[in-house]
Design a protein around this motif. Structure first.
Motif, PDB file in Angstrom:
ATOM      1  N   GLU A  13      39.427  40.519  43.372  1.00 52.51           N
ATOM      2  CA  GLU A  13      38.613  41.643  43.860  1.00 52.51           C
ATOM      3  C   GLU A  13      38.660  41.772  45.371  1.00 52.51           C
ATOM      4  O   GLU A  13      38.203  42.761  45.931  1.00 52.51           O
ATOM      5  CB  GLU A  13      37.156  41.462  43.410  1.00 52.51           C
ATOM      6  CG  GLU A  13      36.947  41.702  41.928  1.00 52.51           C
ATOM      7  CD  GLU A  13      37.324  43.133  41.509  1.00 52.51           C
ATOM      8  OE1 GLU A  13      36.859  44.066  42.161  1.00 52.51           O
ATOM      9  OE2 GLU A  13      38.090  43.285  40.541  1.00 52.51           O
ATOM     10  N   GLN A  14      39.190  40.742  46.024  1.00 54.77           N
ATOM     11  CA  GLN A  14      39.245  40.773  47.496  1.00 54.77           C
ATOM     12  C   GLN A  14      40.678  40.934  47.993  1.00 54.77           C
ATOM     13  O   GLN A  14      40.930  40.857  49.188  1.00 54.77           O
ATOM     14  CB  GLN A  14      38.655  39.470  48.061  1.00 54.77           C
ATOM     15  CG  GLN A  14      37.186  39.291  47.756  1.00 54.77           C
ATOM     16  CD  GLN A  14      36.787  37.830  47.810  1.00 54.77           C
ATOM     17  OE1 GLN A  14      36.697  37.150  46.778  1.00 54.77           O
ATOM     18  NE2 GLN A  14      36.546  37.324  49.004  1.00 54.77           N
ATOM     19  N   PHE A  15      41.580  41.139  47.074  1.00 56.58           N
ATOM     20  CA  PHE A  15      42.992  41.275  47.430  1.00 56.58           C
ATOM     21  C   PHE A  15      43.402  42.723  47.216  1.00 56.58           C
ATOM     22  O   PHE A  15      43.108  43.318  46.182  1.00 56.58           O
ATOM     23  CB  PHE A  15      43.837  40.351  46.538  1.00 56.58           C
ATOM     24  CG  PHE A  15      45.311  40.452  46.803  1.00 56.58           C
ATOM     25  CD1 PHE A  15      45.909  39.657  47.769  1.00 56.58           C
ATOM     26  CD2 PHE A  15      46.099  41.350  46.102  1.00 56.58           C
ATOM     27  CE1 PHE A  15      47.268  39.759  48.029  1.00 56.58           C
ATOM     28  CE2 PHE A  15      47.457  41.460  46.350  1.00 56.58           C
ATOM     29  CZ  PHE A  15      48.040  40.654  47.309  1.00 56.58           C
ATOM     30  N   LEU A  16      44.078  43.276  48.203  1.00 57.31           N
ATOM     31  CA  LEU A  16      44.427  44.683  48.108  1.00 57.31           C
ATOM     32  C   LEU A  16      45.844  44.909  48.631  1.00 57.31           C
ATOM     33  O   LEU A  16      46.118  44.743  49.823  1.00 57.31           O
ATOM     34  CB  LEU A  16      43.413  45.506  48.927  1.00 57.31           C
ATOM     35  CG  LEU A  16      43.599  47.011  48.983  1.00 57.31           C
ATOM     36  CD1 LEU A  16      43.586  47.638  47.598  1.00 57.31           C
ATOM     37  CD2 LEU A  16      42.508  47.639  49.851  1.00 57.31           C
TER      38      LEU A  16
END
Lengths: 317, 271
Positions: A40-43
């Motif tokens: 959820e914190q990787f984009l």
């Protein structure tokens, strides 16, 4: 180096849901772990560096601690104006993580070389710049960067180089560290060139020449005091960087010496402004452009010889 | 929806006059692109945006990015009317020793959510805000206003792809489509039409409206705010220099400032 950096960052990210890692579609394998444990914190923003930097700035205004990753020229040059306006002008604590200092990408060739980035990034107000030299120092920089109160450019380089005692030597961003001390000359190096110059200093020591070696891991804010100390204590100062001879560490040191003023001998070791057509792995290119330990050693010996001949000449007259 | 459009019409008149005043007082450029977006700005600040000068840092406020920063006399006038900028601060617009430059500056505060002036940044920054707010399940929405010229910028289209991919339904793009950019008509520079179809193909929810009609503007922004899976774009058909006959659709007023006779004429027409 980057694997260790991101492994440490992954540990930090697991305890802070506001930490985000953005990548412009790079990082195959070494970002896998952080991608799976902190999904959820990787984009992955796609191949769109300019958009990545502006996205990061927007996210930062909403309280996110954002790291942006790409290969150095794409990160620093493709998106330079976004870094200048959206990050630096707003004073946002975005972290730019660039991979491939100097010739790290070797045979990939010119488009992938990070050889003008320090000159460019050094001109930006507010932006801090740090270039770790070893795996241990890269991990330390990952830790220090997390709560660093300024925008920060992290310049990563060669893989697999370890600190001598497997301990980080960087204590603080902005405070250069002394690797060894000697009275005959001072070598001020950054990033990949620090371990290389440590080898050089070892060779010089065997010849009875004692060199100071400074790890100038932070290019901004620049540790001018350390340069002035070197100037006060050494008749010769040499800088070594895997970067163009223009605008990087050598220029930063020269600026301090010119104002010091310094009356000793000064030389910059770096990459010439215009590259030859020759290709090769980083080691090959280091040697070709005079950045291998052997080439640096030879150049320093020549300088030392000239200096001693000059001194003898002065004595005779 | 029931809205007091007459009040907004009166406000727009006031803002247009104020914009004219500060442009003439400081001899600054860009009155044409400022006049084309006045109804849009009034609609945002006096009806749509959930933000107020009493709580400018409220984390749940709506954000607005004025990406066409060169038209800032209009933005400043609206922010002044809305109470974000003080009269004293306004005196420092575009004068030596002042603090308000001819492009909006985030560092001033005053409700300016982001510094702009270099075209093509605003949508990316807004997408970043919308992404972060969505992650936090915030009710806040992000509105970005772009000039049509900014659709020439590659980074704008990078953001268009990103916003649709991440289904940023809390992001509303407003295009001030006055069809004129710095050296002439958009259709002579880089043809943008069919514009709504382009956005539709990129998985956005487009609406095309009369950008000077309050009922149309408010309805479109209301509809955009209720979109559940796509970012929205309101393509506002506007007139550069709107409200003053000799300025309308005339490129001269991207650059020039009215002289005293023109000022008097313009005041008469606006009033």
């Amino acid at each position: 180096m980057r694997q260790a950096f991101y492994d440490r960052l992954e540990q930090i990210a697991r305890s802070d849901k506001n930490l985000y890692i953005l990548t412009a579609n790079l990082g195959f394998r070494f970002l896998d772990r952080i991608r799976s444990t902190c999904s959820e914190q990787f984009l992955d923003v796609g191949v769109a560096e300019a958009n990545m930097i502006s996205l990061a700035a927007g996210m930062s205004t909403c309280g996110k601690n954002v790291y942006c990753y790409s290969i150095i020229p794409f990160l620093t040059m493709r998106a330079y104006e976004q870094v200048r306006v959206d990050v630096c002008y707003h004073g946002l604590k975005v972290k730019l993580v660039g991979m491939g200092a100097g010739f790290t990408y070797g045979l990939e060739g010119f488009t992938h070389f990070g050889i003008e980035d320090l000159a460019l990034m050094r001109a930006l107000p507010e932006l801090h710049i740090v270039a770790p030299d070893t795996v241990e120092n890269a991990v330390k920089v990952a830790e220090l960067s997390y709560s660093h109160p300024f925008p920060l450019y992290i310049r990563l380089g060669r893989a697999g180089v370890h600190s001598p005692d497997a301990q980080p030597s960087i204590r603080r961003i902005g405070e250069a560290s002394v690797v060894r001390e000697g009275r005959h000359l001072a070598i001020i190096a950054t990033g990949n060139m620090v371990p290389v110059c440590d080898v050089v200093a070892g060779q010089l020591a065997r010849d009875g020449i004692a060199a100071t070696l400074v790890n100038m891991h932070t290019i901004r804010p620049f540790d001018s005091e350390m340069v002035r100390r070197c100037a006060a204590e050494h008749p010769i100062i040499v800088t070594a960087e895997e970067h163009s001879i223009t605008g990087g560490l050598g220029s930063a040191v020269a600026e301090v010496l010119a104002e010091a003023p310094y009356t000793g001998r000064f030389a910059r070791i770096g990459i010439p402004e215009k590259l030859d057509t020759v290709i090769g792995h980083a080691d090959y290119l280091w040697d070709h452009y005079g950045l291998s330990a052997q080439k640096i050693y030879s150049r320093l010996m020549k300088m030392l010889k000239q200096e001693s001949e000059g001194a003898a000449h002065v004595l005779q007259s | 929806m029931e809205v007091d459009c007459e009040r907004l019409v009166a406000l727009a008149k006031k803002v247009r006059l104020h914009t004219l005043d500060i442009v003439c007082r400081t001899r600054c450029p860009h009155i044409g692109p400022a006049f084309s977006c006045i109804e849009l700005l009034v609609s945002l600040y006096f009806n749509t945006l959930k933000t107020c000068p009493e709580h400018p840092e409220d984390p749940e406020r709506d954000r607005f990015i004025f990406s066409k920063g060169h038209a800032c006399p209009a933005l400043y006038s609206v922010l002044f009317e809305r109470g974000f900028i003080s009269r004293e601060r306004m005196q420092g617009f575009a004068v030596n020793g002042g603090t308000m430059q001819q492009h909006p500056d985030y560092n001033l505060g005053c409700g300016i959510e982001f510094s702009t002036g270099s075209l093509g940044h605003g949508l990316s920054v807004g997408a970043g805000m919308a992404y972060a707010l969505k992650k936090d399940n915030s009710p806040a929405r992000v509105f970005v206003m772009l000039s049509d010229g900014e659709l020439n910028e590659g980074s704008t289209w990078e953001a268009v792809l990103f916003a649709a991919h991440h289904k940023l339904n809390n992001l509303v793009l407003i295009i001030d489509y006055n069809r004129m950019q710095a050296l002439g008509f958009t259709h002579d520079t880089l043809q943008l039409d069919p514009l709504a179809a382009k956005f539709e193909a990129f998985n956005w929810a487009p609406q095309t409206i009369d950008g000077h009609n309050f009922q149309a503007i408010l309805s479109s922004l209301d509809l955009a705010s209720r979109e559940d899976s796509k970012p929205s774009v309101v393509i506002a058909e506007t007139v550069k220099g709107k409200g003053v006959s000799f300025m309308e659709n005339n490129l001269q007023w991207h650059y020039d400032c009215p002289n005293s006779d023109q000022y008097a004429l313009a005041c008469g027409e606006i009033e």
